[in-house]
Design an enzyme around this catalytic site. Structure first.
Site, PDB file in Angstrom:
ATOM      1  N   ARG A 128       0.802  -1.229   0.000  1.00  0.00           N
ATOM      2  CA  ARG A 128       0.000   0.000   0.000  1.00  0.00           C
ATOM      3  C   ARG A 128       0.834   1.278   0.000  1.00  0.00           C
ATOM      4  O   ARG A 128       0.314   2.367  -0.225  1.00  0.00           O
ATOM      5  CB  ARG A 128      -0.969  -0.007   1.196  1.00  0.00           C
ATOM      6  CG  ARG A 128      -2.239  -0.796   0.920  1.00  0.00           C
ATOM      7  CD  ARG A 128      -3.094  -0.905   2.157  1.00  0.00           C
ATOM      8  NE  ARG A 128      -2.553  -1.870   3.117  1.00  0.00           N
ATOM      9  CZ  ARG A 128      -2.970  -1.988   4.369  1.00  0.00           C
ATOM     10  NH1 ARG A 128      -3.911  -1.191   4.824  1.00  0.00           N
ATOM     11  NH2 ARG A 128      -2.439  -2.894   5.178  1.00  0.00           N
ATOM     12  N   ALA A 184      28.508  41.128   2.467  1.00  0.00           N
ATOM     13  CA  ALA A 184      27.400  40.654   1.631  1.00  0.00           C
ATOM     14  C   ALA A 184      27.921  40.210   0.270  1.00  0.00           C
ATOM     15  O   ALA A 184      28.790  40.850  -0.307  1.00  0.00           O
ATOM     16  CB  ALA A 184      26.384  41.771   1.449  1.00  0.00           C
ATOM     17  N   ASN A 232      34.679  27.228  -4.213  1.00  0.00           N
ATOM     18  CA  ASN A 232      35.326  26.038  -3.657  1.00  0.00           C
ATOM     19  C   ASN A 232      35.484  24.906  -4.658  1.00  0.00           C
ATOM     20  O   ASN A 232      36.159  23.936  -4.385  1.00  0.00           O
ATOM     21  CB  ASN A 232      34.531  25.529  -2.450  1.00  0.00           C
ATOM     22  CG  ASN A 232      33.113  25.123  -2.820  1.00  0.00           C
ATOM     23  OD1 ASN A 232      32.508  25.713  -3.704  1.00  0.00           O
ATOM     24  ND2 ASN A 232      32.597  24.126  -2.151  1.00  0.00           N
TER      25      ASN A 232
END
Ligand code: UD1
Ligand code: MG
Length: 453
Positions: free
Chosen positions: A18, A367, A373
């Site tokens: 189910r 900011a 990376n």
């Protein structure tokens, strides 16, 4: 007390049709951990218990989950799903010669609490040979009914399909969890037949057989919510809700403020300290620890992260695995941190990606700063020293080191290491043309006028 360590048999052979899933049912997750994982964790709370898990044929993923979470557990295969008694007998090699208690749990029933299980043990200690975990069902349809006299004495369990109209009126139902302390459990199990409406070997028949042998049977009650069995995705969602409600309550009881607890989602292993404030709509994936006094503002998503004491995170922050934030760190809106250690008091308050590396104590990340990376093949580290200042909109191309106290001018693309205390700037020299604007406007206005003639 039992003379030997208990054996816990976890039934997980059901196909879970189910669920309509390629994944075996018991591997579906509640609070970030498989249902089987929850039941294995419950089993591990029983002192000295050995564990046997009964799986269906070909359930290699279930086997793998068992060896990952409970390497000492033994796994047995039930070849044909011919009933719960047959399923327990699939673990016969573990039952042979076992003289301690035997506890049967279902792997699709993930919400049972340790205290409830130990109450079952108490019933055995009080002299019962069989103890059954029962509950008052809101709708008993489909469950085995517990036929009792008095508060705790159990006479028999009657499966729904095999019960009389009178018996069907009983609302005290079998959760499926049973504990045995019998001189010869194998003897009882092998006497169970399949002359019933399903043609299955019902484990529940053990009650009457053991009683005929002179054993006592008892019922231990628990809330229905604890014994919810999951058969469908909607029941999975109900289990999740029950689990979350409980976990939120626990976190608040332990001294955290949840402004809108119903919007905070925790994982099975989330650790929240005291005096932590969690604003609405925060999701904790697995592996998150929040130390005392931290403040989590709205709409954050965390996974595999450590948040230090007094830190201030969000709104809209994303902490990914390996984010390790020291005391009083500030991570602000739309900042993503992955696999970076951030030292005490360091700040990245707006719109930044900090991936792979370290940020020294007291550093300020402006900011729009990006740790570049990834070169498409390998990940590299960005190491920022203590007290460094990274100007806004800087790209730090890893591998790279920015020394203690250094400055990076805003808008720079930094590709070479920066020494401690230095200023690194990487941008064209600014040019200025005095009175240029007025001349420009005049020229453009003339052009526009010429065109519109
Ligand atoms: C069972 C109980 C019923 C109880 C209910 C609670 C029996 C006969 N009945 O009924 O009294 O109220 O659970 O939910 O025990 N399983 C196997 N191999 C099998 C059959 C079942 O491993 O051959 C496993 C299932 O995966 C499941 C559990 O045993 O985890 C219960 O089986 P299920 O078929 O759901 O039993 P119910 O009919 O619900
Ligand atoms: Mg069932």
């Amino acid at each position: 007390m039992a003379t030997a360590a208990p054996l816990i048999v976890i039934l997980a052979a059901g196909k879970g049709t189910r669920m309509k899933s390629a994944l075996p049912k018991v591997l579906h997750k509640v609070a970030g951990r498989s249902m089987l994982g929850h039941v294995l964790a419950l089993a591990s709370t029983v002192p000295g218990a050995t564990i046997a898990v009964v799986v269906g044929p070909g359930m290699d993923e279930v086997r793998a989950e068992v060896s990952r979470l409970a390497p000492a557990a033994r796994v047995f295969v039930q070849e044909n799903q011919s009933g719960t008694a047959d399923a327990v007998l699939a673990a016969r090699p573990a039952l042979d010669g076992h003289s301690g208690d035997v506890i049967v749990l279902y792997a699709d029933t993930p919400l049972i609490e340790a205290g409830t299980l130990s109450a079952l043990g108490d019933a055995l200690d009080a002299g019962s040979g069989v103890a059954v975990l029962g509950f008052e069902a809101r709708d008993p349809t489909g469950y085995g009914r517990l036929i009792t006299v008095g508060e705790t004495t159990l006479l028999a369990i009657r499966e729904h399909k095999d019960s009389s109209p009178e018996e069907r009126k009983i609302t005290l139902c079998n959760s499926g969890v049973l504990a045995f302390r019998l001189p010869d459990l194998l003897g009882v199990l092998t006497r169970i037949g399949n002359a019933n409406s399903k043609g299955e070997y019902y484990l529940t028949d053990a009650v009457e057989i053991a009683r005929a042998d002179g054993a006592r049977a008892a019922v231990v009650r628990c809330p229905e919510d604890e014994v919810l069995g999951v058969n469908s995705r909607s029941q999975l969602a109900v289990a999740e809700r029950i689990w979350q409600d409980r976990a939120r309550q626990k976190v608040m009881d332990e001294g955290a403020t949840l402004t809108a607890p119903e919007t905070v989602f925790l994982s099975y292993d989330t650790v929240i300290g005291s005096d932590v404030i969690i604003e609405p709509h925060v999701v904790f994936g697995p592996g998150v620890t929040v130390a005392d006094g931290a403040e989590i503002k709205a709409f954050c998503h965390f996974e595999g992260a450590r948040i230090g004491p007094g830190a201030r995170i969000g709104p809209y922050a994303r902490l990914r695995p390996g984010a390790s934030l020291g005391p009083d760190v500030h991570i602000g809106n739309f900042v993503e941190v992955k696999n970076v250690t951030v030292g005490p008091g360091a700040k990245a308050n707006h719109l930044a990606y900090l991936g792979d590396g370290s940020v020294g104590a007291g550093a300020n990340i402006g900011a729009g700063t990006i740790f570049c990376n990834y070169d498409g093949f390998f990940k590299h580290k960005t190491e920022i020293g203590e007290g460094a200042f990274i100007g806004s909109n800087s790209s730090l191309v890893a591998p790279i080191k920015i020394g203690d106290g250094a400055y990076v001018g805003s808008g720079s693309v930094i590709t070479k290491d920066v020494a401690s205390g230095a200023l690194a700037l990487e941008r064209a020299t600014q040019e200025e043309r005095p009175q240029w604007a007025a001349k420009f406007r005049e020229m453009m206005s003339r052009r526009k006028a010429a065109k519109s003639k």
